[in-house]
Design a protein around this motif. Sequence first.
Motif, PDB file in Angstrom:
ATOM      1  N   GLU A  55      30.073  34.388  39.105  1.00 13.76           N
ATOM      2  CA  GLU A  55      30.534  33.270  39.927  1.00 13.76           C
ATOM      3  C   GLU A  55      31.639  32.506  39.199  1.00 13.76           C
ATOM      4  O   GLU A  55      31.498  32.126  38.046  1.00 13.76           O
ATOM      5  CB  GLU A  55      29.366  32.325  40.224  1.00 13.76           C
ATOM      6  N   GLY A  56      32.761  32.312  39.874  1.00 17.11           N
ATOM      7  CA  GLY A  56      33.861  31.543  39.306  1.00 17.11           C
ATOM      8  C   GLY A  56      34.649  32.298  38.247  1.00 17.11           C
ATOM      9  O   GLY A  56      35.420  31.701  37.521  1.00 17.11           O
ATOM     10  N   ALA A  57      34.484  33.598  38.142  1.00 16.72           N
ATOM     11  CA  ALA A  57      35.205  34.376  37.133  1.00 16.72           C
ATOM     12  C   ALA A  57      36.667  34.486  37.527  1.00 16.72           C
ATOM     13  O   ALA A  57      37.024  34.475  38.701  1.00 16.72           O
ATOM     14  CB  ALA A  57      34.588  35.759  36.974  1.00 16.72           C
ATOM     15  N   TYR A  58      37.514  34.613  36.526  1.00 20.90           N
ATOM     16  CA  TYR A  58      38.954  34.723  36.724  1.00 20.90           C
ATOM     17  C   TYR A  58      39.360  36.191  36.646  1.00 20.90           C
ATOM     18  O   TYR A  58      38.984  36.895  35.717  1.00 20.90           O
ATOM     19  CB  TYR A  58      39.688  33.931  35.647  1.00 20.90           C
ATOM     20  N   ASN A  59      40.075  36.653  37.644  1.00 22.89           N
ATOM     21  CA  ASN A  59      40.629  38.003  37.601  1.00 22.89           C
ATOM     22  C   ASN A  59      42.040  37.911  37.047  1.00 22.89           C
ATOM     23  O   ASN A  59      42.806  37.026  37.427  1.00 22.89           O
ATOM     24  CB  ASN A  59      40.678  38.625  38.995  1.00 22.89           C
ATOM     25  N   TRP A  60      42.402  38.824  36.182  1.00 18.25           N
ATOM     26  CA  TRP A  60      43.720  38.801  35.569  1.00 18.25           C
ATOM     27  C   TRP A  60      44.772  39.414  36.482  1.00 18.25           C
ATOM     28  O   TRP A  60      45.946  39.417  36.166  1.00 18.25           O
ATOM     29  CB  TRP A  60      43.699  39.519  34.223  1.00 18.25           C
ATOM     30  N   TYR A  61      44.373  39.921  37.625  1.00 15.66           N
ATOM     31  CA  TYR A  61      45.313  40.506  38.571  1.00 15.66           C
ATOM     32  C   TYR A  61      45.084  39.885  39.945  1.00 15.66           C
ATOM     33  O   TYR A  61      44.008  39.396  40.248  1.00 15.66           O
ATOM     34  CB  TYR A  61      45.150  42.030  38.639  1.00 15.66           C
ATOM     35  N   PRO A  62      46.134  39.882  40.792  1.00 14.40           N
ATOM     36  CA  PRO A  62      45.968  39.337  42.144  1.00 14.40           C
ATOM     37  C   PRO A  62      44.998  40.187  42.957  1.00 14.40           C
ATOM     38  O   PRO A  62      44.873  41.386  42.745  1.00 14.40           O
ATOM     39  CB  PRO A  62      47.370  39.419  42.738  1.00 14.40           C
ATOM     40  N   LEU A  63      44.322  39.547  43.879  1.00 17.02           N
ATOM     41  CA  LEU A  63      43.342  40.251  44.711  1.00 17.02           C
ATOM     42  C   LEU A  63      43.915  40.499  46.097  1.00 17.02           C
ATOM     43  O   LEU A  63      44.554  39.633  46.679  1.00 17.02           O
ATOM     44  CB  LEU A  63      42.061  39.431  44.818  1.00 17.02           C
ATOM     45  N   PHE A  64      43.692  41.683  46.615  1.00 16.65           N
ATOM     46  CA  PHE A  64      44.059  42.026  47.974  1.00 16.65           C
ATOM     47  C   PHE A  64      42.790  42.015  48.815  1.00 16.65           C
ATOM     48  O   PHE A  64      41.744  42.486  48.373  1.00 16.65           O
ATOM     49  CB  PHE A  64      44.675  43.430  48.029  1.00 16.65           C
ATOM     50  N   LEU A  70      50.351  45.379  41.422  1.00 16.63           N
ATOM     51  CA  LEU A  70      51.171  44.189  41.669  1.00 16.63           C
ATOM     52  C   LEU A  70      51.303  43.364  40.395  1.00 16.63           C
ATOM     53  O   LEU A  70      52.381  42.893  40.049  1.00 16.63           O
ATOM     54  CB  LEU A  70      50.574  43.341  42.795  1.00 16.63           C
ATOM     55  N   ARG A  71      50.201  43.202  39.638  1.00 12.72           N
ATOM     56  CA  ARG A  71      50.267  42.423  38.397  1.00 12.72           C
ATOM     57  C   ARG A  71      51.174  43.093  37.369  1.00 12.72           C
ATOM     58  O   ARG A  71      51.883  42.419  36.632  1.00 12.72           O
ATOM     59  CB  ARG A  71      48.870  42.204  37.820  1.00 12.72           C
ATOM     60  N   LEU A  72      51.149  44.430  37.310  1.00 16.64           N
ATOM     61  CA  LEU A  72      52.063  45.130  36.399  1.00 16.64           C
ATOM     62  C   LEU A  72      53.514  44.876  36.793  1.00 16.64           C
ATOM     63  O   LEU A  72      54.366  44.649  35.927  1.00 16.64           O
ATOM     64  CB  LEU A  72      51.762  46.629  36.408  1.00 16.64           C
ATOM     65  N   PHE A  73      53.793  44.899  38.079  1.00 24.39           N
ATOM     66  CA  PHE A  73      55.141  44.607  38.556  1.00 24.39           C
ATOM     67  C   PHE A  73      55.525  43.173  38.205  1.00 24.39           C
ATOM     68  O   PHE A  73      56.647  42.905  37.754  1.00 24.39           O
ATOM     69  CB  PHE A  73      55.225  44.808  40.073  1.00 24.39           C
ATOM     70  N   GLN A  74      54.602  42.232  38.406  1.00 25.98           N
ATOM     71  CA  GLN A  74      54.884  40.836  38.087  1.00 25.98           C
ATOM     72  C   GLN A  74      55.123  40.654  36.585  1.00 25.98           C
ATOM     73  O   GLN A  74      56.021  39.906  36.177  1.00 25.98           O
ATOM     74  CB  GLN A  74      53.726  39.948  38.530  1.00 25.98           C
TER      75      GLN A  74
END
Length: 164
Positions: A14-23, A57-61
């Motif tokens: 719960e409330g964890a941070y993902n290092w990449y955007p979510l689709f 997407l995160r790799l591109f960013q």
Amino acid sequence: MDGPENPHERNPVEGAYNWYPLFKVPPMERAAWRTDEQHAIFERDRAEHYDKLGIYLRLFQALCAKLGSHHTCRIGKCRRNRDCLGRRPEDDWSFPLKPLIPPCVPLDPEIIEPLRDEIRHELERMKGRRPPRKASPHPPGKGRRPRRGAPPGSPQHSPRPRMR
């Protein structure tokens, strides 16, 4: 549907941070011929696929941030955070891979393909299959300014004149 539609619900903490955007995984009707187990596996595979899109997407960013695109980005969040954080609409696939390309990159294949090649090369390097690329074709000490703090006797060392 067995799996959650919202990608944030897939995160077990719960409330964890993902290092990449979510689709968001778009809803799909269950095929009548699938068993419950088959449908659960199908939905899990779809969720993993959309996670991989977010990682790409995160790799591109990250590559765009490394190239400095965030300095001139029209999105204020990118300039303030000094990182590429922009996204295109995730349901618009009118151009190949459009949701996976940050808005600071023009939708031109001549620009996008070298960036994709750079991402592929970096992934291969991280896997240990390729050596890292050389940053400069000129070796240090050949026509370049000497580094500060280089050890005496090295080709990059230049003694500073003493102040009197």
